[in-house]
Write a protein that holds these residues in place. Sequence first.
Motif, mmCIF file in Angstrom:
data_model
loop_
_atom_site.group_PDB
_atom_site.id
_atom_site.type_symbol
_atom_site.label_atom_id
_atom_site.label_comp_id
_atom_site.label_asym_id
_atom_site.label_seq_id
_atom_site.Cartn_x
_atom_site.Cartn_y
_atom_site.Cartn_z
ATOM 1 N N ARG A 137 -34.861 21.058 39.814
ATOM 2 C CA ARG A 137 -34.178 22.291 40.228
ATOM 3 C C ARG A 137 -35.196 23.317 40.755
ATOM 4 O O ARG A 137 -34.934 24.005 41.733
ATOM 5 C CB ARG A 137 -33.362 22.888 39.068
ATOM 6 C CG ARG A 137 -32.123 22.091 38.706
ATOM 7 C CD ARG A 137 -31.177 21.856 39.887
ATOM 8 N NE ARG A 137 -30.608 23.109 40.334
ATOM 9 C CZ ARG A 137 -30.354 23.424 41.611
ATOM 10 N NH1 ARG A 137 -30.607 22.569 42.578
ATOM 11 N NH2 ARG A 137 -29.839 24.579 41.920
ATOM 12 N N PHE B 195 -34.960 17.330 35.056
ATOM 13 C CA PHE B 195 -33.901 18.231 35.534
ATOM 14 C C PHE B 195 -34.496 19.588 35.936
ATOM 15 O O PHE B 195 -34.257 20.076 37.042
ATOM 16 C CB PHE B 195 -32.831 18.414 34.453
ATOM 17 C CG PHE B 195 -31.756 19.384 34.844
ATOM 18 C CD1 PHE B 195 -30.736 19.003 35.702
ATOM 19 C CD2 PHE B 195 -31.760 20.682 34.366
ATOM 20 C CE1 PHE B 195 -29.744 19.898 36.083
ATOM 21 C CE2 PHE B 195 -30.771 21.585 34.731
ATOM 22 C CZ PHE B 195 -29.763 21.185 35.585
ATOM 23 N N GLN C 47 -31.829 14.527 42.133
ATOM 24 C CA GLN C 47 -31.970 14.482 40.676
ATOM 25 C C GLN C 47 -32.152 13.051 40.190
ATOM 26 O O GLN C 47 -32.974 12.781 39.321
ATOM 27 C CB GLN C 47 -30.746 15.110 39.997
ATOM 28 C CG GLN C 47 -30.866 15.194 38.491
ATOM 29 C CD GLN C 47 -32.004 16.091 38.059
ATOM 30 O OE1 GLN C 47 -31.945 17.303 38.219
ATOM 31 N NE2 GLN C 47 -33.053 15.511 37.496
ATOM 32 N N THR D 112 -26.713 23.210 40.837
ATOM 33 C CA THR D 112 -26.996 22.818 39.458
ATOM 34 C C THR D 112 -25.931 21.851 38.960
ATOM 35 O O THR D 112 -26.244 20.873 38.276
ATOM 36 C CB THR D 112 -27.080 24.064 38.550
ATOM 37 O OG1 THR D 112 -28.159 24.878 39.022
ATOM 38 C CG2 THR D 112 -27.310 23.686 37.100
ATOM 39 N N LEU E 205 -26.476 18.075 37.711
ATOM 40 C CA LEU E 205 -25.938 17.572 36.437
ATOM 41 C C LEU E 205 -25.153 16.278 36.645
ATOM 42 O O LEU E 205 -25.178 15.391 35.780
ATOM 43 C CB LEU E 205 -25.068 18.634 35.760
ATOM 44 C CG LEU E 205 -25.839 19.796 35.141
ATOM 45 C CD1 LEU E 205 -24.894 20.898 34.700
ATOM 46 C CD2 LEU E 205 -26.712 19.321 33.977
ATOM 47 N N GLU E 206 -24.484 16.155 37.790
ATOM 48 C CA GLU E 206 -23.821 14.885 38.111
ATOM 49 C C GLU E 206 -24.861 13.781 38.254
ATOM 50 O O GLU E 206 -24.627 12.646 37.833
ATOM 51 C CB GLU E 206 -22.995 15.003 39.390
ATOM 52 C CG GLU E 206 -21.720 15.778 39.214
ATOM 53 C CD GLU E 206 -20.876 15.833 40.470
ATOM 54 O OE1 GLU E 206 -21.390 15.569 41.584
ATOM 55 O OE2 GLU E 206 -19.679 16.138 40.341
ATOM 56 N N VAL F 12 -27.698 13.654 36.628
ATOM 57 C CA VAL F 12 -28.106 13.325 35.257
ATOM 58 C C VAL F 12 -27.074 12.404 34.612
ATOM 59 O O VAL F 12 -27.427 11.400 33.982
ATOM 60 C CB VAL F 12 -28.305 14.605 34.403
ATOM 61 C CG1 VAL F 12 -28.505 14.252 32.931
ATOM 62 C CG2 VAL F 12 -29.481 15.417 34.927
#
Length: 170
Positions: A124, A120, A100, A30, A34-35, A37
């Motif tokens: 996932r 996102f 992502q 996760t 997020l990186e 994103v």
Amino acid sequence: MIKRERSLDRLAYALATGAGAGFAPVAPGTFGALEGVALFLAISALATRPLALGTGARILLLTAINVAIFALGVWASNRACEITGLKDPSQVVFDEVSGQLIALTAVIAAPTILGVVAAFILFRLFDIFKPYPIRKLEHLPSGLGVMADDALAGVYAAALVWAMQIAIRN
């Protein structure tokens, strides 16, 4: 020569682990996503404001970046597999960064908070549950196997986000 190889191994391992995100005690994947994103938001801001790229150019730019990141990820993941002696080390999260970013390609034309959040969450879910044939791609050799399943999860998520955007517009 040996010193150069060690430096390349360090660089590859740092990339593969998402500059340390892969060492998060909980949900490292996760954090890797997020990186992805954060990278997307930076690319989107750069492409929209200072560069003032049109929609087609933004899609082309992100596609080129996705291809480069995937290729870099195969190399880095391959080296990380060799360093650790594991087929798919849990600390390797560059595949999540790449997947992502692929998922977010569907919203580069008109980024919205809803689009980014949907990409996102869907990425996932596909990454975790690995519907057919995503899981089969894990059996590819070394770094390619590490990266390919997340790339396809990103494609699945992008397709759904794109379809949702069309449904919302109509």
